[in-house]
Design an enzyme around this catalytic site. Structure first.
Site, PDB file in Angstrom:
ATOM      1  N   GLY A 270       0.781  -1.221   0.000  1.00  0.00           N
ATOM      2  CA  GLY A 270       0.000   0.000   0.000  1.00  0.00           C
ATOM      3  C   GLY A 270       0.811   1.267   0.000  1.00  0.00           C
TER       4      GLY A 270
ATOM      5  N   GLU B  36      -4.775  -4.361  -5.723  1.00  0.00           N
ATOM      6  CA  GLU B  36      -3.746  -5.399  -5.701  1.00  0.00           C
ATOM      7  C   GLU B  36      -4.248  -6.640  -4.966  1.00  0.00           C
ATOM      8  OE1 GLU B  36       0.344  -2.726  -5.765  1.00  0.00           O
ATOM      9  OE2 GLU B  36      -0.685  -3.046  -3.870  1.00  0.00           O
TER      10      GLU B  36
ATOM     11  N   LYS C 298      13.385  -5.305   1.798  1.00  0.00           N
ATOM     12  CA  LYS C 298      11.975  -5.473   2.141  1.00  0.00           C
ATOM     13  C   LYS C 298      11.751  -6.634   3.111  1.00  0.00           C
ATOM     14  CE  LYS C 298      11.119  -2.101  -0.556  1.00  0.00           C
ATOM     15  NZ  LYS C 298      10.415  -2.215  -1.818  1.00  0.00           N
TER      16      LYS C 298
END
Length: 235
Positions: free
Chosen positions: A107, A115, A133
């Protein structure tokens, strides 16, 4: 696409590896973000070489790029199924043995509602990411797409759940971010999220919330681009 060193090269490796999974005749969910953009570009090159696919974009951004690279587009209501979805993430829990392993936070680009719709409808959902990440503890803020008339009420309910909401402000324009669906985004911090599935259920139950950025149990694999290649996490 402009490159900016090692991180960008890792993103490219991950995206291009995911594009290799696309087969002739596939319907492909096209996610949003810088890493997924490399996958879209790679799929476009294969289309140029004769690959027959249809893409379902999850945002204006991914739709624009897909058209630029020549990927034929379709929509959810025009196909029987999605064979593969490729999407990025703002955070991926990398903690084998944990119930949260493979949980995503998405987001950052305010496209998480579309998505999630496309990714959850796919027979297989592959995440593309660089090592930055990955996290063994989920502490990132969770985006919520909310109806404009409900954002203050939802903010109060978030505080009741122990979170701290913040209305996402737009850049280079006055006022808040407005999603492709015409809604607003609350970024909500909860500290360390030890039970993401429980929090996801509570957020989904809040009136006025269109959807949230916790993706629990949806990903089938994560392709992590590295300096030397691509590492694969299967879930």
């Amino acid at each position: 696409m402009k490159t900016d060193g090692g991180t960008d090269a890792a993103k490219r490796r991950a995206g291009e590896r995911a594009a290799e999974d696309v087969e002739d005749g596939f319907v492909v969910g096209l996610g949003t973000g810088s890493t997924t953009a490399y996958a879209i570009e790679a799929i476009g090159r294969r289309v140029g070489d004769g690959l027959a696919v249809q893409g379902i974009p999850t945002s204006f951004q991914s739709r624009k790029l897909a058209l630029e690279v020549g990927i034929p587009l379709t929509s959810l209501d025009a196909v029987a199924s999605i064979d593969l979805a490729i999407d990025g993430a703002d955070a991926v829990v990398d903690a084998p043995g944990s119930d949260a392993h493979g949980t995503l936070v998405k987001g950052g680009g305010a496209a998480h509602t579309r998505e999630k719709l496309v990714d959850s409808a796919a027979d297989r959902f592959v995440v593309v990411a660089d090592p930055s990440k990955l996290t063994d503890r989920l502490e990132r803020s969770v985006p919520l797409e909310v109806l404009p008339a409900a954002h203050t009420v939802v903010a109060d309910r978030i505080r009741d759940l122990g979170g701290e909401p913040s209305l996402r402000a737009a850049e280079r324009k006055d006022g808040p971010v407005v999603t492709d669906n015409g809604n607003l985004v609350l970024d909500c911090t909860f500290g360390e999220i030890e039970e993401p599935a429980t929090l996801a259920d509570r957020l989904s139950a809040l009136p006025g919330v269109v959807d949230h950025g916790l993706f629990v149990g949806l990903a089938d694999a994560t392709y992590v681009g590295t300096d030397g290649g691509v590492e694969v996490r299967q879930y």
